[in-house]
Scaffold this active site. Structure first.
Site, mmCIF file in Angstrom:
data_model
loop_
_atom_site.group_PDB
_atom_site.id
_atom_site.type_symbol
_atom_site.label_atom_id
_atom_site.label_comp_id
_atom_site.label_asym_id
_atom_site.label_seq_id
_atom_site.Cartn_x
_atom_site.Cartn_y
_atom_site.Cartn_z
ATOM 1 C CG ASP A 8 96.292 52.741 2.431
ATOM 2 O OD1 ASP A 8 95.587 51.720 2.361
ATOM 3 O OD2 ASP A 8 96.632 53.406 1.433
ATOM 4 C CG ASP A 10 97.931 49.223 -2.796
ATOM 5 O OD1 ASP A 10 98.373 48.773 -3.862
ATOM 6 O OD2 ASP A 10 97.573 48.500 -1.851
ATOM 7 C CG ASP A 173 96.733 56.801 -0.604
ATOM 8 O OD1 ASP A 173 96.671 56.744 -1.847
ATOM 9 O OD2 ASP A 173 96.333 55.880 0.118
#
Length: 224
Positions: A8, A10, A173
């Site tokens: 991922d 961000d 995240d």
């Protein structure tokens, strides 16, 4: 056969919250509302996307302030413009990212990105951060007709980079990443250095990643 590590963007590779929140606050200021989101306290909101930031800010408006019809769509377009014009002012790679990418590549792993950031913005940011050439492919929110947690963007990120899904895993995240990995039938390592910290363990990932220094060993365990 090489294994593939899917990232991922961000909140995983880079802390982008400062620039995202700045773009949202620019929208609020344009409506005479001032800065409704805090650069540090609202970092977690930033990682849920542009519309989540706008809605959080709208919830803090004075009670006598009414938005015109279509305000969110108008502000979302404005937010993307502001963000694209200042995409890497405050954004920084998390500690250890570049060294981990080097070590993973040296171990023969394929690296790729699957993000819910619009493709053009994700490409621009990765170039600004100087790491775009580390990844064999990059799938954004609008690359396909669907986005995470649908498994198809993940599958495309792996296959376009030259890997196979059965020998891959995701580093992310958020709950979206947890659900994406489950849908794709692969393990996920969630970082514990983001805004949620160790509380991200509530999602029961196959691994928690406390620092990027730990990622190459995890990749060897899962992919070799």
């Amino acid at each position: 056969m090489a294994g593939t590590v899917v990232f991922d963007l961000d909140g995983t590779l880079a802390d982008t919250s400062g620039d995202l929140l700045a773009a949202a606050n620019a929208c609020f200021r344009a409506r005479g509302l001032g800065d409704l989101l805090h650069p540090q306290d609202d970092a977690l909101i930033a990682f849920h996307g542009g519309r989540a930031m706008l809605r959080a800010g709208y919830g803090r408006m004075p009670g006598d302030h009414l938005l015109p019809p279509g305000a969110e769509d108008e502000d979302f377009a404005r937010l993307l413009d502001h963000y694209g014009a200042a995409i890497a002012v405050h954004t920084r790679l998390y500690p250890g990212v570049e060294d981990a990418l080097d070590r993973l590549a040296a171990d023969g792993h394929i690296l790729t990105v699957c993000t819910n950031k619009p493709e053009a913005l994700a490409e621009a940011l990765l170039r600004e951060l100087g790491i775009r050439d580390r990844f064999g492919a990059m799938i954004g929110a609008d690359t396909l007709p669907v986005r995470k947690p649908d498994p198809r963007p993940y599958q495309a990120a792996v296959e376009q980079a030259g890997g196979t899904v059965t020998r891959s895993f995701l580093v992310g995240d958020t709950e979206t990443d947890r659900k994406t990995a489950a849908a794709a039938g692969v393990p996920v390592a969630l970082v514990s250095f983001g805004p949620e910290g160790e509380a991200i363990s509530r999602l029961a990932p196959e691994a928690l990643l406390a620092h990027f220094d730990d990622l190459p060993a995890l990749a060897r365990d899962w992919l070799d």
